[in-house]
Scaffold this active site. Structure first.
Site, PDB file in Angstrom:
ATOM      1  CB  THR A   1      -0.944   0.027   1.213  1.00  0.00           C
ATOM      2  OG1 THR A   1      -0.164  -0.092   2.415  1.00  0.00           O
ATOM      3  CG2 THR A   1      -1.944  -1.113   1.141  1.00  0.00           C
TER       4      THR A   1
ATOM      5  CB  VAL B   1       8.427   1.490  -2.946  1.00  0.00           C
ATOM      6  CG1 VAL B   1       9.234   0.391  -3.652  1.00  0.00           C
ATOM      7  CG2 VAL B   1       9.260   2.767  -2.846  1.00  0.00           C
TER       8      VAL B   1
ATOM      9  NE  ARG C   1      19.575  -0.516   0.476  1.00  0.00           N
ATOM     10  CZ  ARG C   1      18.996   0.672   0.655  1.00  0.00           C
ATOM     11  NH1 ARG C   1      19.681   1.663   1.235  1.00  0.00           N
ATOM     12  NH2 ARG C   1      17.755   0.875   0.278  1.00  0.00           N
TER      13      ARG C   1
ATOM     14  CB  CYS D   1      16.451   5.791  -4.359  1.00  0.00           C
ATOM     15  SG  CYS D   1      16.581   6.943  -2.975  1.00  0.00           S
TER      16      CYS D   1
ATOM     17  N   GLY E   1      11.198  10.247  -1.802  1.00  0.00           N
ATOM     18  CA  GLY E   1      12.154   9.382  -1.112  1.00  0.00           C
ATOM     19  C   GLY E   1      11.875   9.275   0.369  1.00  0.00           C
TER      20      GLY E   1
ATOM     21  NE  ARG F   1      14.346  14.052   1.290  1.00  0.00           N
ATOM     22  CZ  ARG F   1      14.469  12.764   1.036  1.00  0.00           C
ATOM     23  NH1 ARG F   1      14.371  12.303  -0.204  1.00  0.00           N
ATOM     24  NH2 ARG F   1      14.734  11.904   2.005  1.00  0.00           N
TER      25      ARG F   1
ATOM     26  CG  HIS G   1      16.220  10.759  -6.004  1.00  0.00           C
ATOM     27  ND1 HIS G   1      15.129  11.431  -5.501  1.00  0.00           N
ATOM     28  CD2 HIS G   1      16.505   9.765  -5.099  1.00  0.00           C
ATOM     29  CE1 HIS G   1      14.779  10.880  -4.344  1.00  0.00           C
ATOM     30  NE2 HIS G   1      15.605   9.878  -4.090  1.00  0.00           N
TER      31      HIS G   1
END
Length: 342
Positions: free
Chosen positions: A11, A14, A101, A132, A163, A237, A244
Site C-alpha cells: 500500500t 514503492v 545491503r 535509490c 524518497g 532534499r 532524483h
C-alpha cells in the site's frame, strides 16, 4: 507455469509501483499477494492497469510457504522480522530496505551493473536493493568504469520528497499551499521548511559530520563497483515530488574524453543519453517520472583534474531507485536460477 509473488508493503509508494511494474513488464506470475500491516488489511488496491484488484493481507498472519518471491518495500523494521521468515520458507526475498545491503552474505544488485553477483543469493535466500541514489549513479558509472577505471567520485544529490514516503510528498504539497494563503508552514516530516527551499540533510548524522544517506552512497557504491573507488557524497532534499538528480564529478585512471563517454553511455543498458548543448537539451526530474531509464546529460570534461568528467544524472527514484530495480532483480533471478517460467 509462472511465479507466485508476494509484495510486502503493497500500500506504500514503492509497493504500489512494484505492482504497476510487474504488470507493465508482463512479469510471468500466476498469483500475486498484496501484504501490508494490520491497519491496511482488507483494503482493495489496483494491480497496475490490469483491471484487477487485490485484497490486502496482514503480514502478521501471512504464510510464505509455497510462494516463490517476496518483494519487500516496507522498511527495515518489517524486513528484520519477516524477511528471514520468508527466506526460511523457501521464498526468495528481494529487499528494498537498507537492512541487508552491507551484509557480506547478501548480494547487492543492480542488474545492468553487477548481475553475476546474484549467484551468491542462496547463502541467506535474500537479495538487497541499493539506495535509490546509489542505484541510478552506478548505472551511469559502470560503463565508464569499464572503459577507463574510476578512481574517485564526488556527487551532490538533489533528492525528491517521495524518497521520504507519502508523508514527505504531503508535507511539500501542504507547505506550498499554506505559504500561498498565509497559513503556518512549520515542518513536521523534514527538519526545515521544504517548500521553496533545499535541505542538506537526509537521514541521521554520523560522528564524522556526514549523514547516513551519504554513508550509504559511499559503501554501497564500493560494494557494487569496487572497494578501491573513493566516493564523496553530499545528499540534499529538494522541493520536487518525484525524481532524483545528481551532479557527479568523476576522476579516472585512464584518459577518457567527453565524446568517448557520450558514445559509451549511448550504447549502455538502462541509460538514455540526452545531451544537446542548447536550451532544454538535458533531462530534468519532471521528464523522468514514470520512465524506466536512467538519463544522463551535461557530459563534459573537467580540466581541473587529470582524466576528469562531470555528468548530470536523473531518474525516477520510485522506479529505478526502488520498484523497477526490484522487479529487474526478480527477472534476473528467474533467468539465471529459478527458470520456473522458462
Amino acid at each position: 507455469m509462472g511465479y507466485r509473488v508476494v509484495v510486502v508493503g503493497a500500500t506504500g509508494n514503492v509497493g504500489r509501483e512494484i505492482l504497476n511494474i510487474l504488470v507493465e513488464r508482463q512479469f510471468p506470475y500466476d498469483e500475486i499477494a498484496a501484504v501490508a500491516s494490520g491497519r491496511s488489511t482488507g483494503q482493495m488496491i489496483d494491480l497496475g492497469d490490469s483491471g484487477k484488484e487485490l485484497k490486502v493481507r496482514n503480514i502478521e498472519h501471512f504464510d510464505f510457504d509455497g510462494w516463490d518471491l517476496a518483494l519487500f518495500a516496507a522498511g527495515s523494521a518489517v524486513s528484520k522480522v519477516y524477511a528471514p521468515i520468508a527466506a526460511a520458507a523457501g521464498c526468495t526475498v528481494i529487499d528494498n530496505s537498507s537492512l541487508y545491503r552491507m551484509d557480506p552474505d547478501v548480494p547487492l544488485i543492480v542488474p545492468e551493473v553487477n548481475p553475476e553477483a546474484i549467484d551468491g543469493y542462496r547463502a541467506k535466500n535474500i537479495i538487497a536493493n541499493p539506495n535509490c541514489s546509489t542505484a541510478q549513479m552506478v548505472v551511469a558509472l559502470k560503463p565508464l568504469h569499464d572503459a577507463a577505471t574510476i578512481k574517485r567520485v564526488v556527487v551532490a544529490t538533489y533528492q525528491s520528497v517521495s524518497g521520504a514516503g507519502k508523508a514527505g510528498m504531503d508535507e511539500l504539497f501542504e507547505q506550498s499551499r499554506n505559504i500561498f494563503v498565509g497559513d503556518s508552514n512549520s515542518p513536521v516530516k523534514f527538519t526545515k521548511q521544504i517548500a521553496f527551499n533545499v535541505i542538506p540533510h537526509i537521514d541521521d548524522f554520523l560522528d564524522d559530520g556526514s549523514t547516513k544517506e551519504e554513508w550509504k552512497m559511499v559503501v554501497e557504491t564500493k560494494k557494487i563497483l569496487g572497494a578501491k573507488i573513493k566516493v564523496s557524497a553530499t545528499c540534499v532534499r529538494v522541493p520536487v515530488f518525484v525524481g532524483h538528480s545528481e551532479a557527479i564529478n568523476i576522476e579516472f585512471e585512464d584518459e577518457i574524453s567527453a565524446a568517448d563517454a557520450q558514445r559509451i553511455l549511448r550504447e549502455s543498458p538502462g541509460i538514455m543519453l540526452v545531451d544537446k548543448r542548447e536550451d532544454g537539451g538535458y533531462v530534468t526530474p519532471v521528464e523522468c517520472v514514470g520512465e524506466y531509464a536512467t538519463y544522463v546529460s551535461r557530459v563534459r570534461e573537467d580540466p581541473t583534474v587529470d582524466n576528469g568528467l562531470s555528468i548530470w544524472v536523473v531518474s525516477d527514484n520510485l522506479r529505478k531507485g526502488a520498484a523497477l530495480n526490484a522487479v529487474q532483480i526478480a527477472e534476473l533471478l528467474g533467468r539465471r536460477h529459478l527458470q520456473k517460467a522458462a
